[in-house]
Scaffold this motif. Structure first.
Motif, PDB file in Angstrom:
ATOM      1  N   PRO A  34       2.278  12.132   4.605  1.00 43.08           N
ATOM      2  CA  PRO A  34       0.957  11.599   4.930  1.00 43.08           C
ATOM      3  C   PRO A  34       1.033  10.436   5.921  1.00 43.08           C
ATOM      4  CG  PRO A  34       1.322  11.725   2.549  1.00 43.08           C
ATOM      5  CD  PRO A  34       2.645  11.877   3.224  1.00 43.08           C
ATOM      6  N   ALA A  35      -0.132   9.981   6.366  1.00 44.70           N
ATOM      7  CA  ALA A  35      -0.199   8.868   7.298  1.00 44.70           C
ATOM      8  C   ALA A  35       0.265   7.578   6.626  1.00 44.70           C
ATOM      9  CB  ALA A  35      -1.633   8.707   7.810  1.00 44.70           C
ATOM     10  N   ASN A  36       0.646   6.595   7.439  1.00 47.56           N
ATOM     11  CA  ASN A  36       1.183   5.346   6.908  1.00 47.56           C
ATOM     12  C   ASN A  36       0.222   4.651   5.937  1.00 47.56           C
ATOM     13  OD1 ASN A  36       3.485   5.702   8.399  1.00 47.56           O
ATOM     14  ND2 ASN A  36       3.369   3.741   9.449  1.00 47.56           N
ATOM     15  N   ASN A  37      -1.082   4.674   6.240  1.00 47.64           N
ATOM     16  CA  ASN A  37      -2.014   3.956   5.370  1.00 47.64           C
ATOM     17  C   ASN A  37      -2.080   4.589   3.987  1.00 47.64           C
ATOM     18  OD1 ASN A  37      -3.291   6.254   6.252  1.00 47.64           O
ATOM     19  ND2 ASN A  37      -5.285   5.284   6.611  1.00 47.64           N
ATOM     20  N   PHE A  38      -1.984   5.902   3.916  1.00 51.51           N
ATOM     21  CA  PHE A  38      -1.962   6.583   2.618  1.00 51.51           C
ATOM     22  C   PHE A  38      -0.700   6.205   1.852  1.00 51.51           C
ATOM     23  CE2 PHE A  38      -0.614   9.951  -0.188  1.00 51.51           C
ATOM     24  CZ  PHE A  38      -1.772  10.314  -0.861  1.00 51.51           C
ATOM     25  N   CYS A  39       0.459   6.246   2.535  1.00 47.54           N
ATOM     26  CA  CYS A  39       1.733   5.913   1.881  1.00 47.54           C
ATOM     27  C   CYS A  39       1.751   4.460   1.413  1.00 47.54           C
ATOM     28  CB  CYS A  39       2.889   6.165   2.839  1.00 47.54           C
ATOM     29  SG  CYS A  39       3.095   7.903   3.295  1.00 47.54           S
ATOM     30  N   ALA A  40       1.197   3.552   2.227  1.00 48.95           N
ATOM     31  CA  ALA A  40       1.165   2.138   1.854  1.00 48.95           C
ATOM     32  C   ALA A  40       0.290   1.922   0.627  1.00 48.95           C
ATOM     33  CB  ALA A  40       0.660   1.304   3.021  1.00 48.95           C
ATOM     34  N   ASP A  41      -0.803   2.655   0.527  1.00 49.71           N
ATOM     35  CA  ASP A  41      -1.682   2.534  -0.639  1.00 49.71           C
ATOM     36  C   ASP A  41      -1.007   3.001  -1.923  1.00 49.71           C
ATOM     37  OD1 ASP A  41      -3.708   1.496   0.860  1.00 49.71           O
ATOM     38  OD2 ASP A  41      -4.810   3.377   1.073  1.00 49.71           O
ATOM     39  N   GLU A  42      -0.030   3.931  -1.789  1.00 54.00           N
ATOM     40  CA  GLU A  42       0.638   4.497  -2.962  1.00 54.00           C
ATOM     41  C   GLU A  42       2.066   3.986  -3.153  1.00 54.00           C
ATOM     42  OE1 GLU A  42      -0.872   6.437  -5.172  1.00 54.00           O
ATOM     43  OE2 GLU A  42      -2.720   6.234  -4.003  1.00 54.00           O
ATOM     44  N   GLY A  43       2.607   3.298  -2.149  1.00 58.45           N
ATOM     45  CA  GLY A  43       3.983   2.810  -2.239  1.00 58.45           C
ATOM     46  C   GLY A  43       5.022   3.918  -2.153  1.00 58.45           C
ATOM     47  N   VAL A  44       4.691   4.980  -1.449  1.00 58.28           N
ATOM     48  CA  VAL A  44       5.600   6.124  -1.351  1.00 58.28           C
ATOM     49  C   VAL A  44       5.979   6.366   0.110  1.00 58.28           C
ATOM     50  CG1 VAL A  44       4.669   7.205  -3.415  1.00 58.28           C
ATOM     51  CG2 VAL A  44       3.693   7.777  -1.178  1.00 58.28           C
ATOM     52  N   GLY A  78      11.656   9.454  -7.710  1.00 60.60           N
ATOM     53  CA  GLY A  78      12.870   8.896  -8.279  1.00 60.60           C
ATOM     54  C   GLY A  78      14.145   9.291  -7.566  1.00 60.60           C
ATOM     55  N   THR A  79      14.087  10.279  -6.683  1.00 64.37           N
ATOM     56  CA  THR A  79      15.287  10.686  -5.954  1.00 64.37           C
ATOM     57  C   THR A  79      15.461   9.819  -4.715  1.00 64.37           C
ATOM     58  OG1 THR A  79      14.004  12.380  -4.785  1.00 64.37           O
ATOM     59  CG2 THR A  79      15.186  13.061  -6.760  1.00 64.37           C
ATOM     60  N   GLY A 108      11.162   5.050  -1.986  1.00 65.66           N
ATOM     61  CA  GLY A 108       9.882   4.360  -2.123  1.00 65.66           C
ATOM     62  C   GLY A 108       9.831   3.533  -3.391  1.00 65.66           C
ATOM     63  N   ASN A 109       8.724   2.841  -3.594  1.00 65.02           N
ATOM     64  CA  ASN A 109       8.526   2.036  -4.806  1.00 65.02           C
ATOM     65  C   ASN A 109       7.032   1.937  -5.096  1.00 65.02           C
ATOM     66  OD1 ASN A 109       8.450   0.224  -6.904  1.00 65.02           O
ATOM     67  ND2 ASN A 109       9.708  -1.331  -5.893  1.00 65.02           N
ATOM     68  N   PRO A 110       6.522   2.793  -5.977  1.00 62.14           N
ATOM     69  CA  PRO A 110       5.089   2.785  -6.298  1.00 62.14           C
ATOM     70  C   PRO A 110       4.597   1.471  -6.899  1.00 62.14           C
ATOM     71  CG  PRO A 110       6.118   4.830  -7.016  1.00 62.14           C
ATOM     72  CD  PRO A 110       7.222   3.898  -6.642  1.00 62.14           C
ATOM     73  N   GLU A 111       5.515   0.608  -7.337  1.00 59.42           N
ATOM     74  CA  GLU A 111       5.100  -0.677  -7.881  1.00 59.42           C
ATOM     75  C   GLU A 111       4.741  -1.679  -6.784  1.00 59.42           C
ATOM     76  OE1 GLU A 111       8.093  -2.110 -10.490  1.00 59.42           O
ATOM     77  OE2 GLU A 111       7.917  -0.437 -11.901  1.00 59.42           O
ATOM     78  N   ARG A 112       5.050  -1.333  -5.544  1.00 58.41           N
ATOM     79  CA  ARG A 112       4.767  -2.239  -4.427  1.00 58.41           C
ATOM     80  C   ARG A 112       3.689  -1.633  -3.529  1.00 58.41           C
ATOM     81  NH1 ARG A 112       8.592  -6.215  -4.203  1.00 58.41           N
ATOM     82  NH2 ARG A 112       8.083  -6.713  -2.055  1.00 58.41           N
ATOM     83  N   LEU A 122       6.500   1.675   0.665  1.00 52.69           N
ATOM     84  CA  LEU A 122       6.729   2.737   1.649  1.00 52.69           C
ATOM     85  C   LEU A 122       8.149   2.688   2.205  1.00 52.69           C
ATOM     86  CD1 LEU A 122       5.996   4.773   3.955  1.00 52.69           C
ATOM     87  CD2 LEU A 122       4.860   2.869   5.114  1.00 52.69           C
ATOM     88  N   TYR A 123       8.683   1.468   2.381  1.00 53.25           N
ATOM     89  CA  TYR A 123       9.994   1.308   3.006  1.00 53.25           C
ATOM     90  C   TYR A 123      11.057   0.824   2.021  1.00 53.25           C
ATOM     91  CZ  TYR A 123       7.275   1.699   7.296  1.00 53.25           C
ATOM     92  OH  TYR A 123       6.441   2.138   8.281  1.00 53.25           O
ATOM     93  N   CYS A 124      10.890   1.088   0.737  1.00 49.79           N
ATOM     94  CA  CYS A 124      11.831   0.602  -0.272  1.00 49.79           C
ATOM     95  C   CYS A 124      12.858   1.651  -0.693  1.00 49.79           C
ATOM     96  CB  CYS A 124      11.069   0.143  -1.516  1.00 49.79           C
ATOM     97  SG  CYS A 124      10.231  -1.450  -1.336  1.00 49.79           S
ATOM     98  N   ASN A 125      13.974   1.151  -1.224  1.00 45.16           N
ATOM     99  CA  ASN A 125      14.997   1.976  -1.862  1.00 45.16           C
ATOM    100  C   ASN A 125      15.574   3.041  -0.928  1.00 45.16           C
ATOM    101  OD1 ASN A 125      14.816   0.659  -4.425  1.00 45.16           O
ATOM    102  ND2 ASN A 125      12.890   1.751  -4.780  1.00 45.16           N
TER     103      ASN A 125
END
Length: 263
Positions: A34-44, A78-79, A108-112, A122-125
């Motif tokens: 998805p687009a960056n704004n969607f991923c940022a909203d979900e932390g994925v 989780g992968t 990713g990190n859905p907690e962020r 979006l840019y974690c792990n």
């Protein structure tokens, strides 16, 4: 390919290329949303996958028609390589009988969620992994229980006296004959005189009972006709007894002092 969630059509996100053997090997990173704004909203992480292609001139590139990714994103929560996969500039290393592709993936990190910039999930792990492939194992000519034939275009070579193949015929066999420019079998290089190869080897010498070698065919147009049963033929080349292809080694190979296969 159908767009992934987010409604984004596939797009070329990144491209790396390197010289491998006699051509250019390219890694196409394809963005599927998805687009960056969607991923940022979900932390994925957004989904990018690595596809391969090749070129003989560096300008015109060929890719598999079905667009199957070479390294797909796992998409599993989780992968470590859930999504946002990246190739590296060297693409791969030649490790004996294998090619090692180092690539990066993000979990990713859905907690962020909804955090600014690089702090966002979006840019974690991120982590780096290795994908392994048989040397020259990008594609093969395959045959079932019946013999299949493959005849090359006319070719002229100036050095080398031995024919090498990279093939898996553990359950079958491979035979080779040499033809002249008129398509006639060259005496001593008949299929019936070829010693059949049954096995699995990335650097196998093909020989004939006549004792003739490819050195006798230098500097003249020659076709090779492969007869294959129950197996896969990945590549062939003509060299001296050490089997070196003198081709490019992509990102390099341990023990080699240059980026060419000169052993």
């Amino acid at each position: 390919r159908e767009p992934e969630r987010g409604g984004d059509p596939p797009q070329l996100y990144n491209f790396d290329a390197v010289a491998y053997e006699s051509l250019m090997l390219g890694a196409f990173t394809i963005h599927l949303g998805p687009a960056n704004n969607f991923c940022a909203d979900e932390g994925v992480p957004k989904i990018t996958e690595i596809h391969l292609g090749f070129s003989r001139d560096g300008f015109h590139w060929s890719r598999p028609i079905d667009r199957t990714p070479f390294i797909p994103a796992s998409r599993a929560e989780g992968t470590w390589d859930r999504a946002y996969l990246h190739s590296n500039a060297a693409l791969c290393l030649v490790m004996d009988d294998e090619l090692w592709f180092y690539y990066t993936g993000f979990a990713g990190n859905p907690e962020r969620k909804k955090m600014p910039g690089n702090a966002n999930g979006l840019y974690c792990n991120a982590a780096t992994g290795i994908a392994r492939l048989r040397r020259d194992g990008f594609a093969s000519m395959d045959a079932d229980a019946r013999f299949g034939e493959l005849t090359t275009r006319p070719m002229i070579f100036e050095r080398g006296g031995l024919l090498f193949v990279n093939a898996d015929t553990a359950r079958g066999e491979l035979l080779v004959e040499a033809l002249d420019s008129d398509g006639k079998t060259i005496p001593g290089f008949e299929k019936s005189a070829c010693r059949p190869f049954s096995g699995d080897n990335t650097r196998q010498i093909i020989s004939w009972q006549s004792g003739k070698t490819m050195a006798e065919l230098q500097n003249r147009p020659v076709r090779l006709r492969f007869h294959l049963r129950q197996g896969s033929l990945y590549s062939f080349w003509i060299s001296d007894k050490n089997g070196a292809s003198n081709g490019w080694l992509a990102g390099g190979a341990p023990g080699h002092k240059t980026l060419r296969d000169t052993w």
